[in-house]
Design an enzyme around this catalytic site. Sequence first.
Site, PDB file in Angstrom:
ATOM      1  N   ARG A  71       0.895  -1.118   0.100  1.00  0.00           N
ATOM      2  CA  ARG A  71      -0.276  -0.140   0.071  1.00  0.00           C
ATOM      3  C   ARG A  71       0.819   1.179  -0.142  1.00  0.00           C
ATOM      4  NH1 ARG A  71      -1.723   0.781   4.162  1.00  0.00           N
ATOM      5  NH2 ARG A  71      -1.239  -1.156   5.522  1.00  0.00           N
ATOM      6  N   TYR A 199      -1.056  -3.203  -7.100  1.00  0.00           N
ATOM      7  CA  TYR A 199      -0.992  -3.916  -5.807  1.00  0.00           C
ATOM      8  C   TYR A 199      -2.450  -4.168  -5.127  1.00  0.00           C
ATOM      9  CZ  TYR A 199      -0.241  -5.028  -0.962  1.00  0.00           C
ATOM     10  OH  TYR A 199      -0.375  -5.643   0.217  1.00  0.00           O
ATOM     11  N   GLY A 201      -3.631  -4.066  -2.189  1.00  0.00           N
ATOM     12  CA  GLY A 201      -4.400  -3.316  -1.345  1.00  0.00           C
ATOM     13  C   GLY A 201      -4.622  -1.768  -1.750  1.00  0.00           C
ATOM     14  N   LYS A 208      -9.712  -2.186   1.651  1.00  0.00           N
ATOM     15  CA  LYS A 208      -9.383  -0.963   2.260  1.00  0.00           C
ATOM     16  C   LYS A 208      -9.935   0.279   2.224  1.00  0.00           C
ATOM     17  CE  LYS A 208      -6.112  -3.542   4.335  1.00  0.00           C
ATOM     18  NZ  LYS A 208      -6.130  -3.918   5.946  1.00  0.00           N
ATOM     19  N   HIS A 228     -10.280  -2.145  11.497  1.00  0.00           N
ATOM     20  CA  HIS A 228      -9.262  -2.835  11.050  1.00  0.00           C
ATOM     21  C   HIS A 228      -9.118  -4.208  11.971  1.00  0.00           C
ATOM     22  CE1 HIS A 228      -4.842  -3.063   9.425  1.00  0.00           C
ATOM     23  NE2 HIS A 228      -5.629  -3.951   8.842  1.00  0.00           N
ATOM     24  N   SER A 250      -1.246  -3.458  10.032  1.00  0.00           N
ATOM     25  CA  SER A 250      -0.863  -4.422   8.678  1.00  0.00           C
ATOM     26  C   SER A 250       0.445  -5.276   9.159  1.00  0.00           C
ATOM     27  CB  SER A 250      -0.726  -3.854   7.592  1.00  0.00           C
ATOM     28  OG  SER A 250      -1.856  -2.892   7.322  1.00  0.00           O
ATOM     29  N   ALA A 251       0.537  -6.533   9.004  1.00  0.00           N
ATOM     30  CA  ALA A 251       1.502  -7.483   9.122  1.00  0.00           C
ATOM     31  C   ALA A 251       2.157  -7.263  10.722  1.00  0.00           C
ATOM     32  CB  ALA A 251       2.899  -7.037   8.220  1.00  0.00           C
ATOM     33  N   CYS A 252       0.825  -7.471  11.487  1.00  0.00           N
ATOM     34  CA  CYS A 252       1.411  -7.616  12.993  1.00  0.00           C
ATOM     35  C   CYS A 252       0.685  -8.687  13.685  1.00  0.00           C
ATOM     36  CB  CYS A 252       1.053  -6.233  13.812  1.00  0.00           C
ATOM     37  SG  CYS A 252       2.490  -4.973  13.205  1.00  0.00           S
ATOM     38  N   ASP A 279      -9.210  -9.315   9.094  1.00  0.00           N
ATOM     39  CA  ASP A 279      -8.608  -8.045   8.468  1.00  0.00           C
ATOM     40  C   ASP A 279      -9.633  -6.954   8.754  1.00  0.00           C
ATOM     41  OD1 ASP A 279      -6.445  -6.540   7.482  1.00  0.00           O
ATOM     42  OD2 ASP A 279      -7.797  -6.150   5.805  1.00  0.00           O
ATOM     43  N   ARG A 373       1.943 -11.949  -0.960  1.00  0.00           N
ATOM     44  CA  ARG A 373       0.636 -12.128  -0.386  1.00  0.00           C
ATOM     45  C   ARG A 373      -0.016 -13.522  -0.947  1.00  0.00           C
ATOM     46  NH1 ARG A 373      -1.514  -8.733   3.819  1.00  0.00           N
ATOM     47  NH2 ARG A 373      -0.095  -7.070   4.137  1.00  0.00           N
ATOM     48  N   PHE A 497       2.115 -17.036  18.217  1.00  0.00           N
ATOM     49  CA  PHE A 497       1.064 -17.907  17.260  1.00  0.00           C
ATOM     50  C   PHE A 497       0.188 -18.658  18.233  1.00  0.00           C
ATOM     51  CE2 PHE A 497       5.247 -16.822  15.081  1.00  0.00           C
ATOM     52  CZ  PHE A 497       4.675 -16.559  14.114  1.00  0.00           C
TER      53      PHE A 497
HETATM   54  P1  GDP Z   1      -1.572  -9.319   9.487  1.00  0.00           P
HETATM   55  O1  GDP Z   1      -0.998  -8.699   8.556  1.00  0.00           O
HETATM   56  O2  GDP Z   1      -1.977  -8.319  10.822  1.00  0.00           O
HETATM   57  O3  GDP Z   1      -2.710  -9.979   9.174  1.00  0.00           O
HETATM   58  O4  GDP Z   1      -0.272 -10.151  10.062  1.00  0.00           O
HETATM   59  P2  GDP Z   1       0.053 -11.830   9.680  1.00  0.00           P
HETATM   60  O5  GDP Z   1      -0.743 -12.501  10.771  1.00  0.00           O
HETATM   61  O6  GDP Z   1       0.029 -12.026   8.302  1.00  0.00           O
HETATM   62  O7  GDP Z   1       1.435 -11.867  10.404  1.00  0.00           O
HETATM   63  C1  GDP Z   1       2.550 -11.037  10.014  1.00  0.00           C
HETATM   64  C2  GDP Z   1       3.742 -11.247  10.392  1.00  0.00           C
HETATM   65  O8  GDP Z   1       3.862 -11.414  11.825  1.00  0.00           O
HETATM   66  C3  GDP Z   1       4.145 -13.017   9.394  1.00  0.00           C
HETATM   67  O9  GDP Z   1       5.296 -13.021   9.419  1.00  0.00           O
HETATM   68  C4  GDP Z   1       3.798 -13.607  11.012  1.00  0.00           C
HETATM   69  O10 GDP Z   1       4.730 -14.819  11.003  1.00  0.00           O
HETATM   70  C5  GDP Z   1       4.179 -12.823  11.986  1.00  0.00           C
HETATM   71  N1  GDP Z   1       3.602 -13.135  13.321  1.00  0.00           N
HETATM   72  C6  GDP Z   1       2.138 -13.218  13.351  1.00  0.00           C
HETATM   73  N2  GDP Z   1       1.958 -13.655  14.568  1.00  0.00           N
HETATM   74  C7  GDP Z   1       3.003 -13.508  15.479  1.00  0.00           C
HETATM   75  C8  GDP Z   1       3.245 -13.904  16.833  1.00  0.00           C
HETATM   76  O11 GDP Z   1       2.400 -14.266  17.679  1.00  0.00           O
HETATM   77  N3  GDP Z   1       4.638 -13.680  17.110  1.00  0.00           N
HETATM   78  C9  GDP Z   1       5.656 -13.502  16.441  1.00  0.00           C
HETATM   79  N4  GDP Z   1       6.815 -13.441  16.653  1.00  0.00           N
HETATM   80  N5  GDP Z   1       5.218 -13.260  14.809  1.00  0.00           N
HETATM   81  C10 GDP Z   1       4.217 -13.386  14.476  1.00  0.00           C
HETATM   82  P1  PGA Z   2      -2.964  -7.054   6.587  1.00  0.00           P
HETATM   83  O1  PGA Z   2      -4.007  -6.469   5.428  1.00  0.00           O
HETATM   84  O2  PGA Z   2      -3.696  -6.210   7.816  1.00  0.00           O
HETATM   85  O3  PGA Z   2      -3.348  -8.405   6.706  1.00  0.00           O
HETATM   86  O4  PGA Z   2      -1.477  -6.675   6.274  1.00  0.00           O
HETATM   87  C1  PGA Z   2      -3.437  -5.823   4.331  1.00  0.00           C
HETATM   88  C2  PGA Z   2      -3.116  -4.391   4.650  1.00  0.00           C
HETATM   89  O5  PGA Z   2      -3.331  -3.893   5.798  1.00  0.00           O
HETATM   90  O6  PGA Z   2      -2.384  -3.924   3.703  1.00  0.00           O
HETATM   91 MN    MN Z   3      -4.872  -5.099   6.793  1.00  0.00          MN
HETATM   92 MN    MN Z   4      -3.734 -10.310   7.576  1.00  0.00          MN
END
Ligand code: GDP
Ligand code: PGA
Ligand code: MN
Ligand code: MN
Length: 589
Positions: A71, A199, A201, A208, A228, A250-252, A279, A373, A497
């Site tokens: 994004r 892309y 997003g 989004k 979100h 995002s990615a957390c 999401d 993705r 996890f």
């Molecule tokens: P989203 O974008 O918020 O949906 O996040 P994801 O679930 O796709 O996770 C994003 C990244 O964080 C990935 O590389 C996961 O492996 C990592 N991750 C997710 N959950 C955890 C956790 O509980 N602990 C750690 N250390 N990494 C995590």
């Molecule tokens: P994410 O979704 O939260 O799973 O990363 C896509 C984004 O927020 O761009």
């Molecule tokens: Mn998102």
């Molecule tokens: Mn996600």
Amino acid sequence: MTMVTNETVNNWVREMAEMTKPDEVVWIDGSDEQLEEIKKVALKTGEMIALNEEKLPGCLYYRTNPKDVARDEKRTLICTRKEEDAGPTNHWMAPVEMYAKLRKLFDGSMKGRVMYAIPFSMGVVGTDFAKYGVELTDSIYVVLSMAIMTRVGQPIIDKLNAGADFTKCLHSKAQVNEKEKYIVHFPEDNTIWSINSAYGGNVLLGKKCLALRIGSFLGRKEGWMAEHMLILKIEAPNGEKHYVCGAFPSACGKTNLAMLTPPDYFKKMGYKIQTVGDDISWLRVGDDGRLYAVNPENGFFGVAPGTNEKSNPNALKTTRKNTIFTNVARNLDDNTVWWEKLDKNPPENGEDWLGNPWNGKTSTEKGAHPNSRFTAPAENCPTIADEFFTGEGVPIDAIVFGGRRAKAEPLVYQSKSWDHGVFVGSAMTSETTAAAKGQVGVVRHDPMAMIPFCGYNMSDYFQHWIDMGKKMSDPPKIFHVNWFRTDEKDEFIWPGFGDNLRVLLWMLARCKGEADAVETPLGYEPRPEDIDTTDLDLDAEDLKKLLAIDKETWQDEIKGIEEFYSQFDKLPDEINEAFDALKKGVEAL
Ligand code: GDP
Ligand code: PGA
Ligand code: MN
Ligand code: MN
């Protein structure tokens, strides 16, 4: 297929086609036959690649321009008539000016291509929550992805013909030109225009753009919330069902938490986890004074790297058929896909996300882009909950805010009230990730994980949260988590996890008044012994480290919050009061 007879829709499509000048306009009816035909076109031109039909049936590979892999917040605008309505955290331009600028870019942008008109629904068609849209696009990738991520086709045309409101979404991949890339929202016109990106997003406009930015704007106007947030269902051994929403940037970790696999010990006890959403949540107050959530999407657009048999087996299984993979690495021997941490067996004869020859055994370069993705149908998910399909909303027991913080934030704490929880959400911080363009690993303020997605003035958004609290007699309890605290060696202390269930169970026990806690300046924290660590290689010292609140660190956090807040002309009194209490509490440490 029934024709579109709604003249508002037809006039708008005609006007957009006159501007973008495609060779032809094709309506998407959502049938497998039509999608198959369109897919064949993309395979023929090389826009997409079919993967191994035995190992990954119905799966496709797609690659975006190397500069167009996330994004782009700098190119994302909220164009309200008054600048203050977009607020200090959004990019803004006057609608008249922006339309004029974009019309030039869209002029003839679809020449030589087909314009697909995708009628789609966010939410189950016909439910109270559902919102409809039409996305016009010259990208087959967008057509096939929207067919996974949203509900597409005839039922929506029927709704439009019956006069339903709809969001006008226009996308053209045009030249995929960095300098003229725009993702623009006109909330007052219920309109989204996106150009020069491919892309997800930025171009799957139901996600989004509609479900969060336009959605949050509509939600404030109509008295609901677009957030979100993932939605998770926990079934206890005694059959009790609980639902939790979680807002992480995002990615957390949203997708991972939503598809959590319980550790064996809890599985044997009879705990079950199911997935409602990963999401986005749309939330409304029910007649019983509780908060109800639906997932308006129909698929998952998940981060590939890090997904494996151990971290998230459910996500992995979800991607084994009818999935589109974007910017991952390819194994050329068997025409499958690979990404970092998938397994210990990267392809020797591979191709990286850029399309260059790549030997995963010897190369020091990454094979997949960190924000590569998968786009997979929700129905593929082994843990998908029945409630996902009814779209009627599940009652939320707890809302969890979370960020990625190496220091400062403890593993978990509970807010003292709804209003205090709104403060906690408003003061959220997280390290930036590869999900958005720009530097990675920089701590930034990201209230409710909505900084990139709030479609109006964020101080009004905080007020809307406070106001929603007043409408509920039994609001969800609000918590804050951090799975990402590190030790002296910069390694994560908490296993994360599946083991995150241990923290969720403390929260649920708190919701039921069955768990102890200690009061800290941040809120209520568990004592180390309150978290069930059976079978875990983690001692009381580690837990103490995970739960510690350091005075100096928090004095700095407070400065950061002050600075962040200073951009707002006004903040709800409830937030100011909670912030004052935090300052006093930290000083007294
Ligand atoms: P989203 O974008 O918020 O949906 O996040 P994801 O679930 O796709 O996770 C994003 C990244 O964080 C990935 O590389 C996961 O492996 C990592 N991750 C997710 N959950 C955890 C956790 O509980 N602990 C750690 N250390 N990494 C995590
Ligand atoms: P994410 O979704 O939260 O799973 O990363 C896509 C984004 O927020 O761009
Ligand atoms: Mn998102
Ligand atoms: Mn996600």
